[in-house]
Design a protein around this motif. Structure first.
Motif, short mmCIF file in Angstrom:
data_model
loop_
_atom_site.label_atom_id
_atom_site.label_comp_id
_atom_site.label_asym_id
_atom_site.label_seq_id
_atom_site.Cartn_x
_atom_site.Cartn_y
_atom_site.Cartn_z
N VAL A 194 116.92 63.64 45.78
CA VAL A 194 117.38 62.84 46.90
C VAL A 194 118.87 62.56 46.77
O VAL A 194 119.41 62.50 45.66
N GLY A 195 119.57 62.43 47.91
CA GLY A 195 120.99 62.15 47.89
C GLY A 195 121.39 61.17 48.97
O GLY A 195 120.61 60.86 49.88
N TYR A 241 111.22 63.41 56.53
CA TYR A 241 110.23 62.35 56.29
C TYR A 241 110.61 61.11 57.08
O TYR A 241 111.71 60.58 56.93
N LYS A 242 109.70 60.66 57.94
CA LYS A 242 109.90 59.45 58.73
C LYS A 242 109.23 58.28 58.00
O LYS A 242 108.03 58.31 57.75
N THR A 243 110.02 57.28 57.68
CA THR A 243 109.46 56.14 56.96
C THR A 243 108.64 55.26 57.90
O THR A 243 108.66 55.41 59.11
N SER A 244 107.94 54.30 57.32
CA SER A 244 107.11 53.39 58.11
C SER A 244 107.97 52.47 58.98
O SER A 244 107.45 51.81 59.89
N HIS A 245 109.28 52.42 58.72
CA HIS A 245 110.18 51.59 59.53
C HIS A 245 110.97 52.44 60.53
O HIS A 245 112.02 52.01 61.02
N TRP A 246 110.46 53.61 60.84
CA TRP A 246 111.16 54.58 61.67
C TRP A 246 111.61 53.99 63.01
O TRP A 246 112.75 54.18 63.45
N THR A 261 111.24 56.82 47.45
CA THR A 261 112.57 56.21 47.34
C THR A 261 113.12 55.88 48.72
O THR A 261 113.63 54.78 48.96
N ARG A 262 113.02 56.83 49.66
CA ARG A 262 113.48 56.56 51.03
C ARG A 262 112.70 55.39 51.63
O ARG A 262 113.28 54.53 52.29
N GLU A 263 111.42 55.37 51.40
CA GLU A 263 110.58 54.29 51.92
C GLU A 263 111.06 52.94 51.38
O GLU A 263 111.17 51.95 52.14
#
Length: 361
Positions: free
Chosen positions: A102-103, A122-127, A288-290
């Protein structure tokens, strides 16, 4: 290196070089075979814990309070972390040649990574809580936090700190814009001045003319403002990202400096989270993104003076206290036409040299 990524790495020659380069991806790598569209958070967390580690690039502990985020991720998910600090351009090169997970790249490098086929969407749950301008339609990149051009004024040198570009032009103090020939921060300052004077991404001339007037008055500095120069009193007023200004202010002496977003116009930019299509630990990267987009992750960024991208996030008081009031951002806007701005920015150094630097002693 990471600070250079925001302040210097967006020299357009580097960007152009990446646009011209071919896409080289290893389709056999872990991330490339994952369908991220139907993954549940539970599955992502389970798989991430099995991977047990995440390798980032350009996300060092000292930048945007990433250090606390990594500590939280390690504590919460038992995932070990390592980072190699590098500029945005170097991050994309590393995505092409290796398998970091990841960057964190400058705003224009997110679409570039997608264009080169380097990203795992990847779309997070807060998209749905992320502004449209700050994300790719498929989740190939998502801006996690923003920076907005601000004025930082040394009140030891200036009795009436400027609140607008008009104030700045009518003052009698030196104004440090930085190195427009190569610094991203300084180039965006010219764009912000253009916004304030009727210009836009396609018409940078009002911004050039603004700084030409300052140069002819003998009031323009073009060295990169820094913690050291501000501490020494070498800058009357400097134009820098808000998170840099607030960080400098608090490190030196909070009451000594005035920090404002110019009331007539400013530019919002940010940093995009990108996941490597060839990630060795793709689930850890998604987790990590999430976390970064979660309430806790956004609060960590705020504690590092970076403004969270989620507009409705409820920050703890200690995190909120690190930021400027929301009311200051009424006339701040993101770049509306990124392609036009990229083209304008390519020609900006030459125009700057011909029309502004010729008047700087």
């Amino acid at each position: 290196m990471k600070k250079q990524s925001l302040m210097k790495v967006l020299s357009i020659g580097v960007t152009s070089a990446f646009l011209m380069a071919g896409c080289s991806g290893n389709d056999e790598a872990n991330g490339s075979k994952i369908d991220t569209s139907n993954l549940s958070l539970d599955k992502i967390e389970q798989k991430a814990k099995e991977e047990g580690e995440v390798h980032s690039v350009g996300m060092p502990d000292s930048w945007a309070n990433w250090g606390q985020t990594w500590k939280d991720i390690t504590k919460k998910y038992k995932i070990k972390h390592t980072d190699t600090d590098m500029s945005s351009a170097e991050e994309l090169a590393k995505f092409e040649s290796g398998n970091p997970d990841v960057g964190d790249v400058g705003a224009s490098f997110g679409p570039l990574a997608e264009e080169k086929g380097l990203t795992l969407p990847y779309k997070t749950s807060h998209w749905d809580e992320i502004p449209k301008w700050a994300k790719d339609d498929n989740g190939d990149w998502i801006i996690g936090y923003t920076g907005t051009l601000a004025f930082i004024t040394d009140k030891n040198n200036v009795k009436n700190p400027p609140k607008s570009w008009k104030d700045l032009l009518n003052g009698d103090y030196k104004v440090d814009v930085g190195d427009v020939m190569k610094a991203n921060q300084a180039q965006f300052a010219v764009l912000a001045a253009a916004y304030a004077n009727g210009g836009d991404e396609k018409n940078i001339e009002p911004g050039i003319e603004f700084f030409e007037k300052l140069a002819k008055q003998g009031r323009l500095q073009t060295t990169d403002p820094s913690l050291s120069s501000l501490e020494k009193g070498e800058n009357d007023v400097a134009i820098v990202w808000d998170f840099n200004a607030l960080n400098y202010r608090d490190q030196i002496q909070k009451d000594r400096f005035d920090v404002v977003i110019p009331s007539d116009a400013s530019v919002i930019s940010g940093y995009a989270n990108v996941i490597n299509k060839n990630a060795k630990d793709p689930y850890s990267a998604m987790l990590t993104r999430e976390y970064i987009l979660s309430d806790e992750g956004q609060a960590n960024l705020a504690r590092g003076y970076a403004r969270p991208i989620r507009e409705d996030v409820k920050l703890p008081e200690d995190a909120k206290a690190k930021l400027l009031p929301e009311s200051m951002y009424k006339k701040a806007q993101p770049v509306k036409d990124t392609k036009a701005w990229d083209e304008t920015a390519k020609n900006l150094p030459q125009k700057w040299q011909e029309k502004v630097l010729v008047h700087v002693n």
